[in-house]
Design an enzyme around this catalytic site. Structure first.
Site, PDB file in Angstrom:
ATOM      1  N   SER A 245      -2.170   6.242   3.949  1.00 55.58           N
ATOM      2  CA  SER A 245      -1.334   5.492   3.001  1.00 55.58           C
ATOM      3  C   SER A 245       0.145   5.827   3.089  1.00 55.58           C
ATOM      4  O   SER A 245       0.528   6.987   2.966  1.00 55.58           O
ATOM      5  CB  SER A 245      -1.746   5.812   1.560  1.00 55.58           C
TER       6      SER A 245
ATOM      7  N   HIS B  12      -1.035  -0.891   3.886  1.00 61.16           N
ATOM      8  CA  HIS B  12      -1.733  -0.729   5.155  1.00 61.16           C
ATOM      9  C   HIS B  12      -1.482  -1.956   6.033  1.00 61.16           C
ATOM     10  O   HIS B  12      -1.864  -3.065   5.679  1.00 61.16           O
ATOM     11  CB  HIS B  12      -3.244  -0.570   4.936  1.00 61.16           C
TER      12      HIS B  12
ATOM     13  N   HIS C  53     -11.389   1.297   4.436  1.00 55.98           N
ATOM     14  CA  HIS C  53     -11.979   2.227   3.480  1.00 55.98           C
ATOM     15  C   HIS C  53     -13.365   1.745   3.043  1.00 55.98           C
ATOM     16  O   HIS C  53     -13.589   0.549   2.886  1.00 55.98           O
ATOM     17  CB  HIS C  53     -11.092   2.349   2.239  1.00 55.98           C
TER      18      HIS C  53
ATOM     19  N   TYR D 295     -14.475   2.052   0.135  1.00 56.04           N
ATOM     20  CA  TYR D 295     -14.382   1.432  -1.193  1.00 56.04           C
ATOM     21  C   TYR D 295     -13.984  -0.045  -1.136  1.00 56.04           C
ATOM     22  O   TYR D 295     -14.155  -0.774  -2.099  1.00 56.04           O
ATOM     23  CB  TYR D 295     -13.418   2.202  -2.115  1.00 56.04           C
ATOM     24  N   GLU D 296     -13.449  -0.475   0.007  1.00 56.88           N
ATOM     25  CA  GLU D 296     -13.093  -1.892   0.139  1.00 56.88           C
ATOM     26  C   GLU D 296     -14.347  -2.752   0.313  1.00 56.88           C
ATOM     27  O   GLU D 296     -14.264  -3.978   0.269  1.00 56.88           O
ATOM     28  CB  GLU D 296     -12.163  -2.095   1.337  1.00 56.88           C
TER      29      GLU D 296
ATOM     30  N   ALA E  34      -3.768  10.552   2.461  1.00 60.20           N
ATOM     31  CA  ALA E  34      -3.211  10.999   1.192  1.00 60.20           C
ATOM     32  C   ALA E  34      -4.366  11.598   0.405  1.00 60.20           C
ATOM     33  O   ALA E  34      -5.485  11.083   0.459  1.00 60.20           O
ATOM     34  CB  ALA E  34      -2.622   9.814   0.440  1.00 60.20           C
TER      35      ALA E  34
ATOM     36  N   MET F  89     -10.486   9.518  -0.297  1.00 60.97           N
ATOM     37  CA  MET F  89     -11.483   8.445  -0.146  1.00 60.97           C
ATOM     38  C   MET F  89     -11.572   7.943   1.293  1.00 60.97           C
ATOM     39  O   MET F  89     -11.915   6.784   1.526  1.00 60.97           O
ATOM     40  CB  MET F  89     -11.117   7.267  -1.065  1.00 60.97           C
ATOM     41  N   SER F  90     -11.262   8.801   2.249  1.00 64.33           N
ATOM     42  CA  SER F  90     -11.266   8.330   3.650  1.00 64.33           C
ATOM     43  C   SER F  90     -11.612   9.485   4.578  1.00 64.33           C
ATOM     44  O   SER F  90     -12.189  10.486   4.167  1.00 64.33           O
ATOM     45  CB  SER F  90      -9.882   7.774   4.001  1.00 64.33           C
TER      46      SER F  90
ATOM     47  N   ASN G   3      -0.661  14.015  -5.153  1.00 65.17           N
ATOM     48  CA  ASN G   3      -0.791  14.208  -6.608  1.00 65.17           C
ATOM     49  C   ASN G   3      -1.764  15.353  -6.822  1.00 65.17           C
ATOM     50  O   ASN G   3      -2.533  15.686  -5.920  1.00 65.17           O
ATOM     51  CB  ASN G   3      -1.358  12.924  -7.246  1.00 65.17           C
TER      52      ASN G   3
ATOM     53  N   HIS H 262      -1.785   5.028  -8.632  1.00 64.14           N
ATOM     54  CA  HIS H 262      -1.575   4.663  -7.228  1.00 64.14           C
ATOM     55  C   HIS H 262      -0.081   4.736  -6.915  1.00 64.14           C
ATOM     56  O   HIS H 262       0.311   5.095  -5.807  1.00 64.14           O
ATOM     57  CB  HIS H 262      -2.130   3.256  -6.983  1.00 64.14           C
TER      58      HIS H 262
HETATM   59  N1  HPA Z   1      -8.325  11.301  -5.465  1.00 65.14           N
HETATM   60  C1  HPA Z   1      -8.852  10.560  -4.463  1.00 65.14           C
HETATM   61  N2  HPA Z   1      -8.131  10.019  -3.500  1.00 65.14           N
HETATM   62  C2  HPA Z   1      -6.810  10.237  -3.526  1.00 65.14           C
HETATM   63  C3  HPA Z   1      -6.193  10.990  -4.534  1.00 65.14           C
HETATM   64  C4  HPA Z   1      -7.007  11.558  -5.560  1.00 65.14           C
HETATM   65  O1  HPA Z   1      -6.536  12.239  -6.487  1.00 65.14           O
HETATM   66  N3  HPA Z   1      -4.873  11.010  -4.240  1.00 65.14           N
HETATM   67  C5  HPA Z   1      -4.698  10.291  -3.111  1.00 65.14           C
HETATM   68  N4  HPA Z   1      -5.865   9.821  -2.664  1.00 65.14           N
END
Ligand code: HPA
Length: 276
Positions: free
Chosen positions: A34, A65, A87, A89-90, A117, A215-216, A239, A251
């Site tokens: 990302s 992306h 991903h 989740y997509e 990320a 998530m990847s 984060n 996000h």
């Molecule tokens: N959780 C899951 N995926 C992420 C996060 C998170 O806190 N930050 C960036 N991608």
């Protein structure tokens, strides 16, 4: 479930399409997470091929992306850069998520640098830190190798003892220190998403040894290892994970931190491409 014969046929079509077009056959793959797309601007003798033009490639839907393969050279190394990934989740299947890694494998790529990320779970980590992935927890509830083994591509029961290549990590730690990046390593837990985790899930992951969460990456790394590739993984902590700090996640925060750190990240990956 797709048969081995059908999968190999699709893969061969994608490979042949690319081989007919690209001037530089890649040896190293780079997968950009990302907001980290600027690395692609470093590629020389560049050829850009949109995912939508490649037979059987899924197409990318997420903001930030781009969705293209960039072929060429960085620091004299022959690379293919994935600008935008798929991903779980997509809604893509694990086979779809990892199709580009298989394409790299059959093009002759022997090593990949994977970036993402991630949320920081380890309290010693801070937003903006670049962390080398030393191991992972697959918490996605699925596996890209499930089903008939693609025996022409790798073994039924691949060993993940050194999934994030030890020697590459050692060298990457030295390169990080040279660039003034504090050299840190951590265990990456992959969740399916798309929601950010609950604080209870983060406590669970923390007690299970996870240092960051995302998530990847894990599907791609499993497939790359199955295919005999060497892997280096880097997380950009964008984060702190849910419940670590007394604040909510967004996000926007993820994209803002990724943007803030992009220049340093690009420099790091460039140095890695040169040295690995
Ligand atoms: N959780 C899951 N995926 C992420 C996060 C998170 O806190 N930050 C960036 N991608």
């Amino acid at each position: 479930m797709i048969s081995e014969k059908d999968y190999i046929a699709k893969l061969t079509e994608a490979r042949d399409y690319l081989k007919e077009r690209i001037r530089i056959l890649p040896e190293l793959g780079v997968i950009l997470g990302s907001g980290l797309g600027a690395f692609a601007e470093l590629v020389q003798d560049k050829q850009v091929i949109p995912y939508k033009d490649i037979p059987h490639f899924p197409t990318s839907t997420v903001e930030g992306h781009a969705g293209q393969l960039v072929f060429g050279k960085v620091e004299g190394r022959k690379v293919v850069v994935m600008q935008g990934r798929f991903h779980f989740y997509e809604g893509y299947t694990m086979h779809e998520v990892t199709f580009p890694i298989r394409v790299m494998q059959v093009l002759g790529v022997t090593g990949i640098i994977v970036t993402n990320a991630a949320g920081g779970i380890n309290p010693d980590f801070h937003p903006g830190d670049l962390i080398l992935i030393k191991d992972h927890l697959n918490m996605m509830g699925d596996n890209p190798l499930r089903g008939a083994n693609l025996s022409s591509l790798g073994p039924r029961f691949p060993d993940l003892s050194d999934a994030y290549h030890r020697d590459w990590r050692k060298r990457a730690l030295v390169i990080a220190a040279d660039l003034g990046i504090s050299p840190q390593e951590g265990v990456y837990a992959a969740m399916s998403g798309p929601n950010y985790e609950s604080p209870a899930e983060i406590r669970f992951l923390r007690s299970s040894g996870a240092d960051m969460v995302g998530m990847s990456t894990v599907p791609e790394v499993i497939v790359a290892n199955h295919g005999g590739m060497q892997v280096l993984g880097i997380s950009c902590v964008t984060n702190m994970a849910a419940g670590i700090l007394d604040q909510s996640l967004s996000h926007q925060e993820v994209m803002d931190t990724a943007g803030r750190i992009e220049k340093q990240f690009v420099q790091f990956v460039q140095a890695l491409v040169k040295a690995l």
